[in-house]
Design an enzyme around this catalytic site. Structure first.
Site, PDB file in Angstrom:
ATOM      1  N   ARG A  52       0.851  -1.184   0.000  1.00 48.34           N
ATOM      2  CA  ARG A  52       0.000   0.000   0.000  1.00 48.34           C
ATOM      3  C   ARG A  52       0.891   1.239   0.000  1.00 48.34           C
ATOM      4  O   ARG A  52       2.101   1.162   0.170  1.00 48.34           O
ATOM      5  CB  ARG A  52      -0.936   0.010   1.215  1.00 48.34           C
ATOM      6  CG  ARG A  52      -0.234  -0.306   2.506  1.00 48.34           C
ATOM      7  CD  ARG A  52      -0.773   0.406   3.685  1.00 48.34           C
ATOM      8  NE  ARG A  52      -0.683   1.845   3.546  1.00 48.34           N
ATOM      9  CZ  ARG A  52       0.442   2.543   3.745  1.00 48.34           C
ATOM     10  NH1 ARG A  52       1.574   1.941   4.052  1.00 48.34           N
ATOM     11  NH2 ARG A  52       0.437   3.862   3.621  1.00 48.34           N
ATOM     12  N   GLY A  53       0.241   2.403  -0.195  1.00 47.31           N
ATOM     13  CA  GLY A  53       0.961   3.638  -0.421  1.00 47.31           C
ATOM     14  C   GLY A  53       1.086   3.834  -1.918  1.00 47.31           C
ATOM     15  O   GLY A  53       1.505   2.937  -2.644  1.00 47.31           O
ATOM     16  N   ALA A  54       0.703   5.024  -2.394  1.00 46.62           N
ATOM     17  CA  ALA A  54       0.624   5.246  -3.840  1.00 46.62           C
ATOM     18  C   ALA A  54       1.915   4.877  -4.580  1.00 46.62           C
ATOM     19  O   ALA A  54       1.877   4.136  -5.575  1.00 46.62           O
ATOM     20  CB  ALA A  54       0.235   6.697  -4.126  1.00 46.62           C
ATOM     21  N   ARG A  95      -7.364  -1.365  -7.536  1.00 52.66           N
ATOM     22  CA  ARG A  95      -7.712  -0.228  -6.680  1.00 52.66           C
ATOM     23  C   ARG A  95      -8.058   0.960  -7.566  1.00 52.66           C
ATOM     24  O   ARG A  95      -7.358   1.213  -8.533  1.00 52.66           O
ATOM     25  CB  ARG A  95      -6.569   0.164  -5.749  1.00 52.66           C
ATOM     26  CG  ARG A  95      -6.031  -0.936  -4.903  1.00 52.66           C
ATOM     27  CD  ARG A  95      -6.176  -0.842  -3.406  1.00 52.66           C
ATOM     28  NE  ARG A  95      -6.726   0.268  -2.739  1.00 52.66           N
ATOM     29  CZ  ARG A  95      -6.118   0.887  -1.720  1.00 52.66           C
ATOM     30  NH1 ARG A  95      -4.894   0.560  -1.371  1.00 52.66           N
ATOM     31  NH2 ARG A  95      -6.734   1.833  -1.060  1.00 52.66           N
ATOM     32  N   GLN A 202      -3.286   2.565   9.846  1.00 47.97           N
ATOM     33  CA  GLN A 202      -1.967   2.668   9.232  1.00 47.97           C
ATOM     34  C   GLN A 202      -1.024   3.540  10.062  1.00 47.97           C
ATOM     35  O   GLN A 202       0.186   3.298  10.080  1.00 47.97           O
ATOM     36  CB  GLN A 202      -2.066   3.226   7.805  1.00 47.97           C
ATOM     37  CG  GLN A 202      -2.761   2.304   6.829  1.00 47.97           C
ATOM     38  CD  GLN A 202      -4.225   2.669   6.652  1.00 47.97           C
ATOM     39  OE1 GLN A 202      -4.858   3.187   7.569  1.00 47.97           O
ATOM     40  NE2 GLN A 202      -4.773   2.415   5.478  1.00 47.97           N
ATOM     41  N   ASP A 243      -2.783  10.246  -2.514  1.00 45.92           N
ATOM     42  CA  ASP A 243      -2.903   9.247  -3.571  1.00 45.92           C
ATOM     43  C   ASP A 243      -3.230   9.867  -4.921  1.00 45.92           C
ATOM     44  O   ASP A 243      -3.052   9.225  -5.946  1.00 45.92           O
ATOM     45  CB  ASP A 243      -3.972   8.223  -3.193  1.00 45.92           C
ATOM     46  CG  ASP A 243      -3.498   7.303  -2.088  1.00 45.92           C
ATOM     47  OD1 ASP A 243      -3.152   6.154  -2.385  1.00 45.92           O
ATOM     48  OD2 ASP A 243      -3.447   7.741  -0.922  1.00 45.92           O
ATOM     49  N   ASN A 253      -6.540  11.699  -0.112  1.00 44.05           N
ATOM     50  CA  ASN A 253      -5.648  10.947   0.772  1.00 44.05           C
ATOM     51  C   ASN A 253      -6.501  10.113   1.717  1.00 44.05           C
ATOM     52  O   ASN A 253      -7.734  10.155   1.674  1.00 44.05           O
ATOM     53  CB  ASN A 253      -4.726  11.905   1.548  1.00 44.05           C
ATOM     54  CG  ASN A 253      -3.598  11.167   2.253  1.00 44.05           C
ATOM     55  OD1 ASN A 253      -2.940  10.316   1.650  1.00 44.05           O
ATOM     56  ND2 ASN A 253      -3.368  11.469   3.517  1.00 44.05           N
ATOM     57  N   LYS A 254      -5.845   9.339   2.560  1.00 43.65           N
ATOM     58  CA  LYS A 254      -6.546   8.438   3.464  1.00 43.65           C
ATOM     59  C   LYS A 254      -7.646   9.174   4.225  1.00 43.65           C
ATOM     60  O   LYS A 254      -7.500  10.316   4.632  1.00 43.65           O
ATOM     61  CB  LYS A 254      -5.541   7.830   4.433  1.00 43.65           C
ATOM     62  CG  LYS A 254      -6.120   6.773   5.357  1.00 43.65           C
ATOM     63  CD  LYS A 254      -6.839   5.654   4.603  1.00 43.65           C
ATOM     64  CE  LYS A 254      -5.956   4.953   3.595  1.00 43.65           C
ATOM     65  NZ  LYS A 254      -6.686   3.919   2.828  1.00 43.65           N
TER      66      LYS A 254
END
Length: 361
Positions: A52-54, A95, A202, A243, A253-254
């Site tokens: 995970r993480g762009a 995704r 996270q 992202d 973003n998250k």
């Protein structure tokens, strides 16, 4: 900084035709490397946030695309290209929000087309080299973002961050955590507050883990405690990753990031978004055009508990991301410099710098 050298979130074992990742769903209790050899395994790892993480998603997708056609026995370019397209479309469905996923896959497709006159074996070698380049460029970009971000702050300040935009989310250093790591190396002694980042935690599982391993002074807080620490005067800057950045400066973003930005604005605290240019989508006009992924309700009601913490049958709204409006963002920090409002102009200028730098290489 030893921990960043030990844990490599995404790597290729070409001899074994495997994508090697750290299963981030198990951290901090276990550090387990997975060897993914099939397209369904790679797809599932991206979809389920094992990787995970762009930036890390983009790297995983690039290597996944290469592995997807590495064993191809296509005898001509058209057959090979059709096979590559199937792999690309499949991985792209894992995704919907992180633009790096599509950026990396588009870049791999461009590599195929650029080499269409070469033998199939040479195209495969070019794909491997392109995926390696995507990873290596991310390392350089992250460090550059860290240097630019560090120029905006003073030693000893309090920094709040949300979700995980560190080494685990990228090839190295991270984006939002890059200035913290560089500051740690230089004795800045930042005091970091990490939001736990519900519902997938996270911040609690990954950011707190990373920063503790690096010796950073980090305090974990629940998401709804951000206002309290800001009001206490303990935070002088907010750094987050993202992202996707829209052309007008809106950022996805998250989930929870937009609330942090609104709080920061209220308390007069600068709110910085750290993003490589690969995360900026100039074809996306505003944040309203960003598709927001919605995830399963179990992440909210029971995933982290021995017993359910919500009544059976309750309705759950579980968006993975939210959009922070550009008006709440002090600056967007990239590897080519710092963009400030109006973002419709400053983001274009960053891409002009990027184009100029590319021509000079």
């Amino acid at each position: 900084m030893e921990q960043r050298k030990q844990i490599v979130p995404v790597a290729l074992d070409d001899a074994d035709s495997a994508l090697v990742i750290v299963d981030q769903t198990l951290i901090p209790n276990e550090t387990r490397y997975l060897r993914l050899k099939t397209q369904p395994e790679i797809w599932e790892a991206i979809h389920s946030l094992r990787v995970r993480g762009a930036p890390a998603i983009g790297i995983a997708a690039a290597y996944g695309a290469y592995l997807g056609v590495k064993a191809s026995d296509a005898a001509d370019f058209e057959s090979f290209y059709a096979e590559f397209r199937r792999v690309k479309e499949y991985l792209a469905s894992s995704r919907p929000t992180a633009v790096n996923l599509f950026w990396a896959l588009d870049r791999m497709e461009a590599c195929v087309l650029r080499n269409r006159e070469r033998p199939i074996a040479a195209i495969k070698e070019a794909l491997r080299a392109e995926a390696d380049a995507i990873k290596e460029e991310d390392v350089r970009a992250n460090r550059a973002i860290g240097e630019y971000a560090l120029s905006l702050v003073q030693p000893g300040i309090g920094i709040l961050t949300h979700c995980n935009a560190g080494a685990l989310a990228t090839a190295a250093y991270g984006t939002a955590l890059a200035p913290i790591y560089l500051g740690q190396e230089r004795g800045y002694n930042f005091k970091v507050f990490a939001d736990e980042t519900r519902p997938l935690l996270q911040g609690a599982r990954l950011t707190a883990y990373e920063l503790m391993q690096a010796g950073v002074d980090v305090t974990l807080i629940c998401d709804n405690m951000a206002s309290a620490v800001m009001k206490n005067g303990w935070v002088q800057a907010v750094f987050v990753g993202c992202d996707r950045v829209a052309a007008n400066g809106d950022t996805a973003n998250k989930i929870g990031t937009s609330g942090v930005a609104i709080l920061a604005k209220n308390y007069g605290i600068p709110f910085y978004v750290c993003a490589p240019t690969s995360t900026i989508d100039m074809n996306c006009a505003t944040g309203r055009d960003i598709q927001i992924e919605e995830r399963k309700p179990e992440e909210v009601t029971e995933q982290w508990y021995a017993k359910r913490m919500a009544p059976e049958g309750v309705k759950v709204f579980n968006p993975a991301f939210d959009v922070t409006d550009a008006e709440f963002i002090t600056a967007i920090i990239t590897e080519y410099g710092i963009a400030r409002p109006p973002y419709t102009e400053s983001l274009k200028e960053l891409f002009r710098r990027k184009e100029t730098a590319g021509k000079q290489v």
